[in-house]
Design an enzyme around this catalytic site. Sequence first.
Site, PDB file in Angstrom:
ATOM      1  N   ALA A 201     -72.405  44.618 -10.563  1.00 58.26           N
ATOM      2  CA  ALA A 201     -71.614  44.513 -11.793  1.00 58.26           C
ATOM      3  C   ALA A 201     -70.355  45.355 -11.635  1.00 58.26           C
ATOM      4  O   ALA A 201     -70.145  46.335 -12.342  1.00 58.26           O
ATOM      5  CB  ALA A 201     -72.443  44.981 -12.992  1.00 58.26           C
TER       6      ALA A 201
ATOM      7  N   ASP B 209     -59.694  35.688 -20.056  1.00 58.93           N
ATOM      8  CA  ASP B 209     -59.955  36.529 -18.880  1.00 58.93           C
ATOM      9  C   ASP B 209     -58.948  36.311 -17.762  1.00 58.93           C
ATOM     10  O   ASP B 209     -58.663  37.217 -16.978  1.00 58.93           O
ATOM     11  CB  ASP B 209     -61.360  36.259 -18.346  1.00 58.93           C
ATOM     12  CG  ASP B 209     -62.442  36.864 -19.227  1.00 58.93           C
ATOM     13  OD1 ASP B 209     -62.099  37.521 -20.222  1.00 58.93           O
ATOM     14  OD2 ASP B 209     -63.636  36.673 -18.911  1.00 58.93           O
TER      15      ASP B 209
ATOM     16  N   GLY C 256     -68.149  25.561 -23.702  1.00 55.19           N
ATOM     17  CA  GLY C 256     -68.499  26.906 -24.138  1.00 55.19           C
ATOM     18  C   GLY C 256     -68.234  27.942 -23.068  1.00 55.19           C
ATOM     19  O   GLY C 256     -68.179  29.136 -23.341  1.00 55.19           O
TER      20      GLY C 256
ATOM     21  N   ILE D 211     -71.469  45.218 -18.695  1.00 59.62           N
ATOM     22  CA  ILE D 211     -72.446  44.292 -18.101  1.00 59.62           C
ATOM     23  C   ILE D 211     -73.544  45.055 -17.381  1.00 59.62           C
ATOM     24  O   ILE D 211     -74.739  44.785 -17.555  1.00 59.62           O
ATOM     25  CB  ILE D 211     -71.741  43.313 -17.142  1.00 59.62           C
ATOM     26  CG1 ILE D 211     -70.822  42.375 -17.932  1.00 59.62           C
ATOM     27  CG2 ILE D 211     -72.757  42.502 -16.352  1.00 59.62           C
ATOM     28  CD1 ILE D 211     -69.956  41.482 -17.063  1.00 59.62           C
TER      29      ILE D 211
ATOM     30  N   HIS E 296     -75.179  53.104 -50.153  1.00 58.18           N
ATOM     31  CA  HIS E 296     -76.257  54.015 -49.759  1.00 58.18           C
ATOM     32  C   HIS E 296     -77.598  53.350 -50.054  1.00 58.18           C
ATOM     33  O   HIS E 296     -77.770  52.758 -51.102  1.00 58.18           O
ATOM     34  CB  HIS E 296     -76.147  55.321 -50.553  1.00 58.18           C
ATOM     35  CG  HIS E 296     -77.294  56.266 -50.289  1.00 58.18           C
ATOM     36  ND1 HIS E 296     -77.344  57.051 -49.163  1.00 58.18           N
ATOM     37  CD2 HIS E 296     -78.420  56.523 -51.003  1.00 58.18           C
ATOM     38  CE1 HIS E 296     -78.452  57.776 -49.193  1.00 58.18           C
ATOM     39  NE2 HIS E 296     -79.122  57.470 -50.309  1.00 58.18           N
TER      40      HIS E 296
END
Length: 470
Positions: free
Chosen positions: A268, A310, A39, A183, A449
């Site tokens: 971060a 990434d 994962g 982040i 709606h």
Amino acid sequence: MADTYDLIVLGSGPGGYVAAIRASQLGLKVAIVERERLGGICLNWGCIPTKALLRSAEVYHYMTHAAQYGLSVEKPSFSLDKVVDRSRKVAGQLNAGVKGLMKKNKVAVHEGVGTITAKGKLSVVQGDKTTELTAKHIIVATGARARDLPFAKADGERIWTYRHAMVPPAMPTKLLVIGSGAIGVEFASFYNDMGAEVTIVEMLDRIMPVEDAEVSEFMTKQLTKFGMTIKTKTGLEKLEATASGVKAAMKGPDGKVETAEFSHAIVAIGIVPNTENIGLEKLGITTDRGHIKTDGYGRTNVDGIWAIGDVTGAPWLAHKASHEGVIAAEAIAQALGNKDVHPHAMDKGNIPGCTYSRPQVASVGLTEAKAKEAGYEVKVGKFPFIGNGKAIALGEAEGFVKTVFDAKTGELLGAHMVGAEVTEMIQGYVVARQLETTEAELMETVFAHPTISESMHESVLAAYGRALHI
């Protein structure tokens, strides 16, 4: 003798495990190699467990504001240990789910540190055991890790990365968040809602700099309203852990250096791709500032070696990685003779970005400024949540939807949203862009709606002077 496969996937994050599943669906013999937990970071230490934390903070926020809904709660409180434990159990449940998916799809799982030793060859080291694997194709999906400050490495006690911030040893009283991307803002939101005094420091001229300028301005006002301190155009000169906290020296836009003390700090400031020590240099795979260069299908410059997620660069998003995994798996199957698959190149312009703070932020496509920079003549529509009945009924009337259209063709160039549940709503605009929908088709679409999504319709109408409720 080496185990032989059609495809080996190095890394089991949302890109890697999805690539493995799709390749198996297409009839390939597949193995996946993982050094930690199936994962990857997203499932175990990122996307999912952070949302569990944020959900706890959201519920706690509603508890402390129960009177606004005609309700009463006596002395609301929380156990940080139990909040964190819930988050870890969510991650554990999903980790087990990925294990089940690997078994269901007959993907061989090799635990250990994987290294590409030659084209089509990969070794896996686990303790004193080494397993040799071979395959026609290898996908590198090794992801990325948090970037440290060069002058202040995270120690897990006072200076944290996102990983430390998810399992805090103590509740911060006064928290410094360095960096205002998704982040940083999410953790600032979580700890602020849980009672910490939060300061955000950003080097650029506005927080959330990749978002539309109006969204950044709105978020600055909202986070300040919630009690946070926002410092933009401010650089961190020094960060030092002490026995009781951290001491930070911050250089403001006026050039003056201010020193302040905090109980904890979260760094971060971006990520570093995991491309070291996996065999890329030996093969001559081209990288750019550490990220592997690929074409729209995940191919590198070396035949048979692919890369996704990434490790290939921005945007650093799980759903981008997963989609790249499907594309690469299909392209590999096609290369191996499957004539029934027709992979498409990745279009990064249709990848949504989401920040799960309070309020939420979501976007896709070009900002108004970027559209103008690209030479478009634009029509812009904006609709505030205060004009939406469902938002008012929910007590969530702060926020807006903004749409940017090409004035000549009606093409939806971008959509930008801030407020309750916008991370769920953005997909409507993503589908619209994928289908190359024009403003006319969006205006003719019926929205249920009462829903907050009616604001999406009204924003489109507003771009053409036809808004009904403002």
